[in-house]
Design an enzyme around this catalytic site. Structure first.
Site, PDB file in Angstrom:
ATOM      1  N   GLU A 207     -79.158  -9.752 -33.587  1.00  0.00           N
ATOM      2  CA  GLU A 207     -78.895  -9.359 -35.280  1.00  0.00           C
ATOM      3  C   GLU A 207     -77.922  -8.106 -34.675  1.00  0.00           C
ATOM      4  OE1 GLU A 207     -82.521  -9.715 -37.377  1.00  0.00           O
ATOM      5  OE2 GLU A 207     -82.994 -11.661 -36.711  1.00  0.00           O
ATOM      6  N   GLU A 387     -84.413 -18.161 -34.108  1.00  0.00           N
ATOM      7  CA  GLU A 387     -85.231 -17.642 -34.752  1.00  0.00           C
ATOM      8  C   GLU A 387     -85.527 -18.182 -35.888  1.00  0.00           C
ATOM      9  OE1 GLU A 387     -85.919 -13.097 -35.463  1.00  0.00           O
ATOM     10  OE2 GLU A 387     -84.815 -12.366 -33.205  1.00  0.00           O
TER      11      GLU A 387
END
Ligand code: IFM
Length: 480
Positions: A207, A387
């Site tokens: 991320e 995720e």
């Protein structure tokens, strides 16, 4: 330069724009008890044979053992120990004590039937100061973990960077310094040499957008900066770090490698052309700023134009950088949590109920939209969901169970969207719940519980939540 409105951060952000009861989730109740007794999926949604089911964690969020076996300090040690930075002053010093309890956790994973476990490697465990000779004790921990996974028939998926930059590198400029990208590649090479023969999937930077937005725009993640011009230079250096690590992997590693991007579908909040335009630019900052350089070798022009030619990003791009950044990858890891609805003035407005995390609107169709969009716009690159999940204020009942029915509903609805995406031809090979264990949720500390497995932080006892039992059945049935 028209500096963009700071984006709603991904992650644990207080948000003024949401307002439902903490823990409320869309479509609550107990609609799915899991697969039928004969093992067939209850909702009649079988996944393709060979689909891989997993769960994910990251080092600083679960390991603890912050000062053991030669581990150096990371920016998250500094940040969490700075008064006022995290809820209740929580730190990752002990977390879920996974460093000591990893064998028990491996057994839990086996009992759940996981096929894949995504974890991250702590850079300051491997190089205390981020440079130089490796710390063998740190590498040995990950060797034990990886071997333990393989002994239990679980495929390791290792993330190289999940935000725990060695503090010594931060002291030298952190991700604002181009040199850190090369230091990252050196670290990656050490790890590839130590574990490359036994890890089939590597993820580079987790991320990057969260680092940019939460760490450098909003400042509620380490290193706690609020500097938009620095933020987008940091994005470039994170991309460069990714590309240099891919090159190191090709030279030394085995297995496959790719980036891990949190992506957010950005919808116009109304039918006006102004909202459509604003949503497009918002998408540039949320998604294309991360997808395009890696997968197409270009920064999105609308974002570059919006930042202006004098931005530190524009000035920081050197000849050859984009070729390095766009070196072919083997797969793309997608992380999906929430959509955004963008108004004509470029701000966002909520549309759906939120989870305990005020920034997270529950919108399962966003999963379908983002997976099909990535496939459509970037070609048939293999995808993995690394995720997806939600926090809830779970408690241990007097009967010793943890009833997180809302998590079951959330996962089932998102898996139905995943199923639709696969049926539409998206080359998705695996899905990982965030998270395996309750853990340190960054600036939200331990109040938000994201795990399939409840952790009693007083005793470090693990208890499978109701969702864990449900997920075990999903895995066994290969469907919902
Ligand atoms: O806990 C985080 C994780 O570290 C990165 N992705 C989002 C999760 C929930 O906020």
């Amino acid at each position: 330069m028209s500096m963009p409105t700071p984006r709603p951060p991904h992650g644990t952000a207080p948000s003024a724009t949401t307002g439902t009861t903490p823990g409320a989730v869309a479509g609550g109740g107990n609609r799915s008890a899991g697969p039928r007794a004969d093992g067939t999926p209850a909702d009649g949604l079988p996944f393709p044979p060979g689909f891989v089911w997993g769960a994910a964690t990251s080092a600083y969020q679960i390991e603890g053992a912050a000062k053991e076996d030669g581990r150096g300090e990371s920016i998250w040690d500094t940040f969490s120990h700075t008064p006022g930075r995290t809820r209740n002053g929580d730190t990752g010093d002990v977390a879920a004590d996974h460093y000591h309890r990893y064998a028990e956790d491996l057994d839990l994973m086996r009992d759940l039937g996981l096929h894949s476990y995504r974890f991250s490697i702590s850079w300051p465990r491997v190089q205390a100061d981020g440079t130089g000779a490796p710390n063998q004790r740190g590498l040995d921990f990950y060797r034990r973990l990886v071997d333990g996974l393989r002994e239990r028939g679980i495929a390791p998926m290792a993330t190289l960077y999940h935000w725990d930059l060695p503090q010594a590198l931060q002291d030298g400029g952190g991700w604002e310094s181009r040199d850190v990208a090369q230091r990252f590649a050196d670290y990656a090479e050490i790890v590839f040499r130590a574990l490359g023969d036994r890890v089939p999937v590597w993820l580079t930077v987790n991320e990057p957008k969260t680092v940019v937005q939460n760490g450098y725009l909003e400042g509620h993640h380490a290193p706690g900066r609020q500097d938009p011009d620095a933020a987008y230079l940091v994005a470039h250096h994170l991309h460069l770090a990714h590309g240099l690590a891919v090159a190191a992997h090709r030279a030394t590693g085995t297995g496959r490698i790719g980036p891990a991007l949190n992506l957010h579908p950005c919808y116009p909040a109304d039918d006006s052309p102004e909202a459509a335009r604003a949503a497009r630019l918002y998408d540039g900052y949320e998604n294309r700023l991360y997808l395009d350089p890696i997968l197409t070798g270009r920064y999105p022009q609308d974002v570059l134009d919006d930042l202006g030619p004098g931005s530190r990003l524009a000035r920081g791009i050197r000849d050859g950088d984009l070729a390095t950044i766009s070196a072919p990858v083997d797969l793309l890891a997608v992380q999906y949590y929430t959509p955004y609805y963008v108004t004509a003035d470029g701000t966002t407005t909520p549309r759906w109920p939120t989870s305990q995390a005020p920034w997270q609107q529950i919108y399962p169709d966003g999963m379908y939209d983002i997976l099909t969009r990535v496939s459509r716009d970037y070609g048939p690159i293999p995808l993995t969901v690394t995720e997806n999940g939600l926090p809830s204020p779970d408690t241990l009942g007097a009967d010793g169970t943890v009833d997180d029915t809302g998590r079951i509903t959330f996962l089932r609805d998102h898996l139905a969207a995943v199923h639709r995406a696969v049926a539409a031809g998206v080359p998705l090979e695996s899905y990982h719940v965030w998270s395996l264990l309750d853990n340190f949720e960054w600036d939200a500390g331990y109040d938000e519980r994201w795990g399939l497995v409840y952790v009693d932080y007083q005793t470090q006892r693990r208890v499978l939540k109701r969702s864990a039992h449900w997920y075990r059945q999903v895995i066994a049935a290969n469907g919902i």
